[in-house]
Write a protein that holds these residues in place. Structure first.
Motif, PDB file in Angstrom:
ATOM      1  N   GLU A   1      -4.649   8.870   3.200  1.00 53.69           N
ATOM      2  CA  GLU A   1      -5.048   7.500   3.532  1.00 53.69           C
ATOM      3  C   GLU A   1      -4.145   6.510   2.787  1.00 53.69           C
ATOM      4  OE1 GLU A   1      -8.646   6.399   4.885  1.00 53.69           O
ATOM      5  OE2 GLU A   1      -7.671   7.993   6.045  1.00 53.69           O
ATOM      6  N   TRP A   2      -3.984   5.320   3.378  1.00 57.14           N
ATOM      7  CA  TRP A   2      -3.289   4.254   2.654  1.00 57.14           C
ATOM      8  C   TRP A   2      -4.177   3.751   1.525  1.00 57.14           C
ATOM      9  CZ3 TRP A   2       1.694   3.189   3.230  1.00 57.14           C
ATOM     10  CH2 TRP A   2       2.333   3.533   4.422  1.00 57.14           C
ATOM     11  N   LYS A   3      -3.579   3.547   0.379  1.00 56.61           N
ATOM     12  CA  LYS A   3      -4.314   2.972  -0.757  1.00 56.61           C
ATOM     13  C   LYS A   3      -3.535   1.759  -1.245  1.00 56.61           C
ATOM     14  CE  LYS A   3      -6.083   7.339  -2.456  1.00 56.61           C
ATOM     15  NZ  LYS A   3      -5.407   8.403  -3.181  1.00 56.61           N
TER      16      LYS A   3
ATOM     17  N   ASN B   1       9.520  -0.550   4.274  1.00 56.10           N
ATOM     18  CA  ASN B   1       9.008   0.789   3.983  1.00 56.10           C
ATOM     19  C   ASN B   1      10.005   1.556   3.126  1.00 56.10           C
ATOM     20  OD1 ASN B   1       6.457   1.223   5.618  1.00 56.10           O
ATOM     21  ND2 ASN B   1       7.835   0.353   7.142  1.00 56.10           N
TER      22      ASN B   1
ATOM     23  N   SER C   1       0.849  -1.187   0.000  1.00 57.57           N
ATOM     24  CA  SER C   1       0.000   0.000   0.000  1.00 57.57           C
ATOM     25  C   SER C   1       0.885   1.238   0.000  1.00 57.57           C
ATOM     26  CB  SER C   1      -0.945  -0.007   1.191  1.00 57.57           C
ATOM     27  OG  SER C   1      -0.235  -0.306   2.361  1.00 57.57           O
ATOM     28  N   TYR C   2       0.282   2.350  -0.357  1.00 62.64           N
ATOM     29  CA  TYR C   2       1.056   3.581  -0.454  1.00 62.64           C
ATOM     30  C   TYR C   2       0.189   4.734  -0.008  1.00 62.64           C
ATOM     31  CZ  TYR C   2      -1.693   5.106  -4.431  1.00 62.64           C
ATOM     32  OH  TYR C   2      -2.728   5.515  -5.216  1.00 62.64           O
ATOM     33  N   ARG C   3       0.820   5.848   0.325  1.00 65.62           N
ATOM     34  CA  ARG C   3       0.060   7.059   0.620  1.00 65.62           C
ATOM     35  C   ARG C   3       0.944   8.281   0.452  1.00 65.62           C
ATOM     36  NH1 ARG C   3      -0.602   7.059   7.200  1.00 65.62           N
ATOM     37  NH2 ARG C   3       1.612   7.214   7.676  1.00 65.62           N
TER      38      ARG C   3
ATOM     39  N   HIS D   1       5.875   9.932  -1.575  1.00 65.75           N
ATOM     40  CA  HIS D   1       4.912   8.925  -1.139  1.00 65.75           C
ATOM     41  C   HIS D   1       5.637   7.892  -0.285  1.00 65.75           C
ATOM     42  CE1 HIS D   1       2.525  10.506  -4.502  1.00 65.75           C
ATOM     43  NE2 HIS D   1       1.478   9.994  -3.890  1.00 65.75           N
ATOM     44  N   SER D   2       4.889   7.327   0.678  1.00 64.49           N
ATOM     45  CA  SER D   2       5.416   6.178   1.413  1.00 64.49           C
ATOM     46  C   SER D   2       4.839   4.932   0.774  1.00 64.49           C
ATOM     47  CB  SER D   2       4.967   6.194   2.875  1.00 64.49           C
ATOM     48  OG  SER D   2       5.269   7.415   3.449  1.00 64.49           O
ATOM     49  N   LEU D   3       5.688   3.943   0.620  1.00 63.60           N
ATOM     50  CA  LEU D   3       5.239   2.672   0.071  1.00 63.60           C
ATOM     51  C   LEU D   3       5.601   1.590   1.078  1.00 63.60           C
ATOM     52  CD1 LEU D   3       4.256   0.932  -2.399  1.00 63.60           C
ATOM     53  CD2 LEU D   3       6.637   0.839  -3.095  1.00 63.60           C
ATOM     54  N   LYS D   4       4.626   0.763   1.431  1.00 63.66           N
ATOM     55  CA  LYS D   4       4.886  -0.303   2.393  1.00 63.66           C
ATOM     56  C   LYS D   4       4.546  -1.640   1.737  1.00 63.66           C
ATOM     57  CE  LYS D   4       2.256  -1.088   6.119  1.00 63.66           C
ATOM     58  NZ  LYS D   4       1.705  -0.819   7.453  1.00 63.66           N
TER      59      LYS D   4
ATOM     60  N   CYS E   1      -1.460  -0.795  -3.439  1.00 65.87           N
ATOM     61  CA  CYS E   1      -0.626  -0.888  -4.630  1.00 65.87           C
ATOM     62  C   CYS E   1      -0.890  -2.315  -5.119  1.00 65.87           C
ATOM     63  CB  CYS E   1       0.840  -0.689  -4.249  1.00 65.87           C
ATOM     64  SG  CYS E   1       1.990  -0.742  -5.624  1.00 65.87           S
TER      65      CYS E   1
END
Ligand SMILES: *[C@@H]1O[C@H](CO)[C@@H](O)[C@H](O)[C@H]1NC(C)=O
Ligand SMILES: *[C@@H]1O[C@H](CO)[C@@H](O)[C@H](O)[C@H]1NC(C)=O
Ligand SMILES: *[C@@H]1O[C@H](CO)[C@@H](O)[C@H](O)[C@H]1NC(C)=O
Ligand SMILES: *[C@@H]1O[C@H](CO)[C@@H](O)[C@H](O)[C@H]1NC(C)=O
Length: 402
Positions: free
Chosen positions: A154-156, A195, A147-149, A179-182, A158
């Motif tokens: 909000e997290w959306k 992360n 997910s990313y945001r 963007h943060s990507l987890k 991926c």
């Protein structure tokens, strides 16, 4: 009146049901196939002989053989495999002293997930594709959630493709600086999130331009007209402009000359007369100067126009005559002329268009002629056939006795 439970049919059904239930339970008790058990490599792995404690001494087997890896069996029949390696994997079963199978389980060994090394590609404004590779080989099946945001968003999701190990963000919000990507990898032994911070502007890198073509211009021995098309993954209809860089050199030279250009066509004025030239093009987002240049396109080749002593200038347009590569020396002197940046808008009429028109025209004529011939031929054939039929029926009629 007998109750519904006393009817013979009902009794049979009830008897059958309880019998099969009993059988099922007996089977579960004696042959508890618990499926798969997972263990960590290089650790001690404990395998229980079923869920209920066993008093009688038990015998453990691996793949039907009594040869086991380094192990000990505790008083309650539990098997402890010591410092397991890959060779300890397999189907373990425990039997009581009468040789009755009590329990069986398949052991798979591996490692819990480690951190992932993630890299993202942004080929246009509508797609971010992040790929990852495992830093630890786990030997076990894994699932990924990504997910990313944007900052404060909000997290959306991926969208993950677990087989190809990448996830896609469509329609990313380019106006966020970062963007943060987890990405979380989960396997039967654990779960590890990774992360990363991604900056779309800096990652934006178009695919290379395509269909690079290099044409001579009749009457000009030092000119070349280079054209190409946008990368097919670049959405032209969304009106994101690209800037192009063109580099060219006589074949064999080590020095490239460069031109920048916003069009997808450019004219080179300082080509080396009589030499084959190599040309490549690359692209960058026309607005975002933080973004990356694409890789160089595949090479286009062409040679400036030359006045042949034999004449027949029309033949210079034929593609075969445009690239007489073999007839020229490969190792020519490098083109050391300084880099000029001529305007890429081309003022003079385009010869390429004329050539295409001519070719199209001749194709149309050829097709028409061919179809006419075909129609005539088919008709002729049909007529012949009919004539033959008539003839045979006439012969038949004649031969019939009247
Ligand atoms: C595994 O068991 C052996 C013997 O009981 C013990 O010496 C060793 O410390 C154990 N190893 C681990 C990683 O628990
Ligand atoms: C047991 O069988 C499994 C496959 O079912 C195999 O991978 C493993 O190497 C075997 N182990 C031994 C010790 O033969
Ligand atoms: C393991 O072997 C036992 C005994 O042969 C068999 O009943 C069981 O189905 C096997 N289990 C697996 C998971 O292969
Ligand atoms: C963006 O690039 C991806 C990957 O090459 C492509 O599949 C997609 O169609 C492109 N988007 C548009 C709008 O062209």
């Amino acid at each position: 009146m007998p109750g519904p439970l006393s009817s013979p049919v009902c009794l049979t059904v009830i008897w059958f049901l309880s019998w099969s239930l009993f059988l099922g339970r007996a089977q579960i008790l004696t042959n508890e196939v618990s499926g798969v058990q997972y263990g960590r490599l290089e650790s001690n792995v404990t395998l229980a002989c079923g869920t209920s404690p066993v008093r009688t001494p038990v015998e453990w087997r691996l793949n039907h053989s009594s040869a086991l890896p380094w192990h000990k069996v505790t008083s309650d029949g539990t098997l402890v495999l010591l410092h397991v390696d890959q060779s300890a994997q397999g189907n373990y079963s425990c039997y009581d002293n009468r040789g009755l199978l009590l329990h069986s389980t398949k052991l798979r060994l591996g490692h819990p997930p480690g951190l992932l090394s993630v890299s993202c590609r942004v080929p246009n404004h509508t797609l971010v594709r992040c790929k990852w590779v495992e830093s630890v080989k786990t030997f076990l099946p894994a699932e990924y959630h990504a997910s990313y945001r944007g900052i404060g968003q909000e997290w959306k999701p991926c969208v993950v493709n677990a087989v190809l190990q990448h996830c896609d963000i469509s329609q990313p919000a380019f106006w966020h600086p970062a963007h943060s990507l987890k990405i979380t990898e989960t396997n039967p032994l654990g779960s590890t999130p990774t992360n990363v911070q991604i900056r779309l502007h800096e990652l934006l890198k178009p695919d290379p331009p395509e269909l690079v073509s290099v044409q001579a211009e009749v009457g000009y021995p030092t000119r070349l007209v280079v054209s190409w098309s946008y990368p097919s993954s670049w959405p032209i209809h969304l009106a994101f402009p690209l800037t192009f860089e063109i580099r060219y050199r006589p074949a064999g030279s080590t020095h490239w000359s460069k031109i920048e250009c916003n069009d997808s066509l450019v004219k080179i004025f300082d080509a080396l007369a009589g030499h084959l030239h190599q040309v490549q093009v690359r692209a960058q987002d026309g607005v975002d100067t933080d973004s990356q240049w694409s890789e160089w396109s595949t090479e286009g080749q062409g040679q400036p126009w030359q006045a042949y002593s034999t004449g027949e200038p029309a033949e210079e347009f034929l593609p075969g005559d445009l690239f007489p590569d073999d007839s020229f020396p490969v190792n020519t002197k490098p083109d050391t002329s300084t880099v000029k940046t001529p305007n890429c808008g081309v003022e003079e009429e385009c010869n390429l268009g004329l050539v295409i028109l001519l070719v199209l025209f001749s194709v149309v004529i050829l097709t028409t002629v061919l179809s006419l011939i075909l129609v005539v031929w088919v008709r002729q054939k049909r007529r012949n056939h009919e004539n033959k039929q008539e003839l045979t029926s006439m012969v038949k009629m004649k031969s019939m006795p009247i």
